[in-house]
Design an enzyme around this catalytic site. Structure first.
Site, short mmCIF file in Angstrom:
data_model
loop_
_atom_site.label_atom_id
_atom_site.label_comp_id
_atom_site.label_asym_id
_atom_site.label_seq_id
_atom_site.Cartn_x
_atom_site.Cartn_y
_atom_site.Cartn_z
N ASP A 267 20.69 -45.01 -6.38
CA ASP A 267 20.76 -44.82 -7.78
C ASP A 267 22.03 -45.37 -8.40
O ASP A 267 22.42 -45.29 -9.73
CB ASP A 267 20.34 -43.40 -7.99
CG ASP A 267 21.36 -42.27 -7.61
OD1 ASP A 267 22.17 -42.71 -6.77
OD2 ASP A 267 21.01 -41.24 -7.75
N ASP B 219 16.33 -44.16 -3.33
CA ASP B 219 17.18 -42.85 -3.78
C ASP B 219 16.31 -41.96 -4.52
O ASP B 219 15.55 -42.70 -5.70
CB ASP B 219 18.34 -43.12 -4.36
CG ASP B 219 19.72 -42.77 -3.84
OD1 ASP B 219 19.58 -41.69 -2.80
OD2 ASP B 219 20.81 -43.40 -4.02
N LYS C 56 15.68 -40.88 -0.09
CA LYS C 56 16.98 -40.34 0.28
C LYS C 56 17.38 -39.31 -0.87
O LYS C 56 16.99 -39.64 -1.99
CB LYS C 56 18.17 -41.30 0.29
CG LYS C 56 19.43 -40.70 0.42
CD LYS C 56 20.69 -41.75 0.73
CE LYS C 56 21.33 -42.53 -0.40
NZ LYS C 56 22.05 -41.62 -1.53
N GLU D 260 20.20 -36.19 -2.22
CA GLU D 260 21.67 -35.50 -2.28
C GLU D 260 21.40 -33.97 -2.04
O GLU D 260 20.81 -33.46 -2.87
CB GLU D 260 22.25 -35.88 -3.29
CG GLU D 260 22.33 -37.66 -3.59
CD GLU D 260 23.41 -38.08 -4.82
OE1 GLU D 260 24.05 -37.13 -5.54
OE2 GLU D 260 23.66 -39.21 -5.20
N GLU E 282 29.65 -39.38 2.26
CA GLU E 282 30.38 -39.95 1.15
C GLU E 282 31.74 -39.55 0.90
O GLU E 282 31.71 -38.26 0.75
CB GLU E 282 29.60 -40.07 -0.06
CG GLU E 282 30.12 -41.13 -1.15
CD GLU E 282 29.21 -41.43 -2.20
OE1 GLU E 282 28.05 -41.33 -1.99
OE2 GLU E 282 29.80 -41.99 -3.22
O1 KIV Z 1 23.25 -44.73 -4.83
C1 KIV Z 1 23.87 -45.26 -3.64
O2 KIV Z 1 24.18 -46.55 -3.71
C2 KIV Z 1 24.15 -44.66 -2.45
C3 KIV Z 1 25.13 -45.11 -1.52
C4 KIV Z 1 26.56 -45.03 -2.14
C5 KIV Z 1 25.12 -44.23 -0.32
O3 KIV Z 1 23.71 -43.56 -2.49
#
Ligand code: KIV
Length: 273
Positions: free
Chosen positions: A52, A91, A121, A123, A190
Site C-alpha cells: 500500500d 497489502d 499482508k 500490519e 520494518e
Molecule cells: O507497502 C509496502 O510497500 C510495504 C513494504 C514497505 C514492506 O509494506
C-alpha cells in the site's frame, strides 16, 4: 526458458519455510504496474509485494491511510497479469481488516479472488492474531508486518525507528512469535534495530523479511521506486538506490522537449514515407 520449467522453479508459499530452513535469503520487491511486472517476471526476484506504499509513491498521498481495497485490487490484478509465474502478495489496506474477522475474511477473499495473487499482508501484532488465524484457516496465506507499521502513523506519531526501548523490544519479539503461532507464512520487519531483527529471526521458524531492519533478516524487501532511484526526495538510511532513474528520466524528457522545439524530432528515421 519455457513456461513449464519456469513454473517448476517458481517460488511458492511453501518456499518461505524451506528457504528459512536452508538459510537461503528471500528477495522481495514492491511493484504497482504492468511494465515493471513484466521486467520482474524475467528476474530471479522471489516475491512481488503490491504494497500500500503505492499510496505514497504512485498516488502521491502523504500516508498509506487513504488507500482503498479497490485501488489495491486494481494494481494487484495488473501486476499479476505481468508476472504470472511469481508469488504476488497484496497489502490489505487500512481498515480492511480492523472491524471484525468476518469483514477481514470477506475483504481478503475478494482481494484474492479478483486479482489471482497468492497471499495477503497485514500490519500489526497480537491484536490481529485471530484474524490471521481465520484467514489462514480459510486458505488465505498471510504475511505479517511488525515494527514501523505505516498504517499506524497517527498512533506512532511518525515514522521513527521502533523497538529501541526494552519494553517495546520485548513486545515485538512476543508479537512475532504470536504471529507465527497464528499461522503467518512470513513477517516483514520494518525499521527496527539490527540486534532486534536478529533475535526475532533466530526465534522464528518462518522467515523475516526486512526493510530497514538489517542483514540478519531471512529476506529483504524494498519499494521499487526507492530501489530504482525514481523519487529524489526520499532518502532514508536503509534505502540503497541501485539505479538513478530520476536522472535518466529527467534527461530523456529534457532531450525530447528540446528536440520537439528545435524540430529535430521526428527526423526522417521516425517518419513514414
Ligand atoms: O507497502 C509496502 O510497500 C510495504 C513494504 C514497505 C514492506 O509494506
Amino acid at each position: 526458458m519455457n513456461i513449464a520449467s519456469k513454473q517448476s522453479k517458481a517460488f511458492t508459499i511453501n518456499d518461505f519455510k524451506i528457504r528459512k530452513k536452508n538459510g537461503i535469503p528471500i528477495s522481495v520487491i514492491t511493484c504497482f504496474d504492468y511494465a515493471f511486472a513484466r521486467i520482474l517476471e524475467g528476474t530471479d526476484i522471489d516475491v512481488i509485494l503490491v504494497g500500500d506504499s503505492l499510496g505514497n509513491v504512485f498516488a502521491g498521498y502523504e500516508t498509506t491511510i487513504p488507500v482503498t481495497i479497490d485501488q489495491m485490487i486494481y494494481h494487484s490484478a495488473i501486476v499479476k497479469r505481468g508476472a504470472l509465474s511469481k508469488l504476488v502478495v497484496i497489502d490489505m489496506p487500512f481498515m480492511s481488516y480492523h472491524v471484525s474477522i468476518e469483514d477481514a475474511l470477506r475483504n481478503a477473499g475478494r482481494m484474492i479472488k479478483e486479482t489471482g495473487v497468492g497471499a495477503v499482508k497485514l500490519e500489526g501484532g497480537r491484536d490481529f492474531k485471530d484474524i490471521i488465524r481465520a484467514l489462514t484457516k480459510a486458505s488465505i496465506p498471510v504475511m505479517g508486518h511488525l515494527g514501523l507499521t505505516p498504517q499506524s502513523v497517527h498512533k506512532l506519531g511518525g515514522y521513527s525507528i521502533q523497538g529501541r526501548e526494552e519494553e517495546q523490544r520485548k513486545m515485538l519479539i512476543e508479537d512475532a512469535m504470536i504471529l507465527e503461532e497464528a499461522g503467518a507464512c512470513s513477517i516483514v520487519l520494518e525499521k527496527i534495530p539490527l540486534s532486534l531483527s536478529k533475535e526475532i529471526s533466530e526465534r522464528l521458524s518462518i522467515p523475516t523479511i526486512g526493510i530497514g531492519a538489517g542483514r540478519f533478516c531471512d529476506g529483504q524487501v524494498l519499494v521499487i521506486n526507492d530501489l530504482l532511484g525514481i523519487t529524489k526526495e526520499f532518502n532514508p538510511k536503509f534505502v540503497k538506490k541501485y539505479a538513478d532513474l530520476h536522472t535518466v528520466s529527467r534527461n530523456a524528457f529534457d532531450s525530447y522537449d528540446r528536440e520537439v522545439k528545435e524540430r529535430s524530432f521526428p527526423s526522417e528515421e521516425y517518419s513514414y514515407k
